[in-house]
Design an enzyme around this catalytic site. Structure first.
Site, PDB file in Angstrom:
ATOM      1  N   SER A 278      -5.481   0.048  -0.494  1.00 57.52           N
ATOM      2  CA  SER A 278      -4.956  -0.536   0.732  1.00 57.52           C
ATOM      3  C   SER A 278      -4.150  -1.783   0.345  1.00 57.52           C
ATOM      4  O   SER A 278      -3.262  -1.689  -0.491  1.00 57.52           O
ATOM      5  CB  SER A 278      -6.106  -0.849   1.705  1.00 57.52           C
ATOM      6  OG  SER A 278      -5.616  -1.292   2.950  1.00 57.52           O
TER       7      SER A 278
ATOM      8  N   HIS B 184      -2.848   2.953   2.239  1.00 63.30           N
ATOM      9  CA  HIS B 184      -2.593   2.481   3.599  1.00 63.30           C
ATOM     10  C   HIS B 184      -1.226   1.804   3.606  1.00 63.30           C
ATOM     11  O   HIS B 184      -1.003   0.840   2.878  1.00 63.30           O
ATOM     12  CB  HIS B 184      -3.645   1.468   4.037  1.00 63.30           C
ATOM     13  CG  HIS B 184      -5.019   2.026   4.138  1.00 63.30           C
ATOM     14  ND1 HIS B 184      -6.131   1.235   4.211  1.00 63.30           N
ATOM     15  CD2 HIS B 184      -5.474   3.306   4.188  1.00 63.30           C
ATOM     16  CE1 HIS B 184      -7.211   1.990   4.304  1.00 63.30           C
ATOM     17  NE2 HIS B 184      -6.835   3.256   4.274  1.00 63.30           N
TER      18      HIS B 184
ATOM     19  N   ASP C 297     -12.638   1.194   3.869  1.00 60.09           N
ATOM     20  CA  ASP C 297     -12.258   2.604   3.763  1.00 60.09           C
ATOM     21  C   ASP C 297     -12.447   3.049   2.318  1.00 60.09           C
ATOM     22  O   ASP C 297     -12.120   2.335   1.383  1.00 60.09           O
ATOM     23  CB  ASP C 297     -10.800   2.790   4.197  1.00 60.09           C
ATOM     24  CG  ASP C 297     -10.439   4.244   4.447  1.00 60.09           C
ATOM     25  OD1 ASP C 297     -11.357   5.072   4.592  1.00 60.09           O
ATOM     26  OD2 ASP C 297      -9.231   4.547   4.515  1.00 60.09           O
TER      27      ASP C 297
END
Length: 193
Positions: free
Chosen positions: A14, A41, A134
């Site tokens: 991310s 992401h 995540d």
């Protein structure tokens, strides 16, 4: 000779992930024997430019994952922007526009969970830098099915929250600085680091 145990690598990143993935992909050997499937992401819906930037730094083929195609050895696949990327039971890529998971679509957990169901002990999961959690539950799913878990050392991550959450929830077989992740994957594949 590559370990016959492993069949694929899944990677999640991310915040700070563009640099982390570029570093990881650049370190992979040109004869890397497994597909590498990555979720980053990102705010962009079009990852083709990103794929070209990565491809310039690695001998492996880099592309957006194509729907209904099985991942092939020696290729790096990026999750498409705005869609979850899954591995179906027949081993092919599938896309989903279902609700965001961990505020993200694509979600690392979604990819990791589906890949763990398909590859079981033949899967290596890698969690890199990021500002949320995540990937932590997905990495736990990989480990529970006999797969291998590798986590970036949070102290070397641009955003340490995601690797720290992965360690808290899933633990890891290896915790490594960013620059050591690619060489470790090469060693697992039986290639020179």
């Amino acid at each position: 000779m590559p370990s016959r145990r492993y069949r694929a690598v899944v990677v999640g990143a991310s915040l700070g992930g563009f640099h982390a993935l570029r570093t990881l992909f650049a370190a992979l050997h040109g004869r890397f024997p497994w597909p590498v499937i990555a979720v980053l992401h990102t705010a962009t819906e079009d990852v083709s430019d990103m794929a070209q930037l990565y491809a310039a730094r690695t001998p492996l083929n880099v592309s957006e994952a194509p729907e209904r195609v099985a991942p092939q050895a020696g290729n790096v696949y990026l999750a498409p922007g705005g869609m979850h990327l899954l591995i179906e039971t027949d081993g092919r890529f599938a896309f989903s526009t279902e609700a965001r998971v961990n505020f993200s679509r694509p979600s690392i957990d979604v990819l990791f969970d589906s890949a763990a169901d398909v590859y079981r002990s033949g899967l290596i999961g890698v969690v890199l830098t990021g500002a949320n959690d995540d990937g932590a539950r997905g990495l736990s799913a990989i480990r529970s099915r006999g797969g291998l878990a590798i986590v970036q050392n949070p102290a070397t991550a641009e955003a340490p929250s995601m690797p720290a959450a992965a360690l808290d929830i899933a633990g890891a077989d290896y915790v490594l600085d960013l620059e050591k992740l690619g060489p470790q994957l090469n060693r697992l594949a039986g290639l020179d680091a």
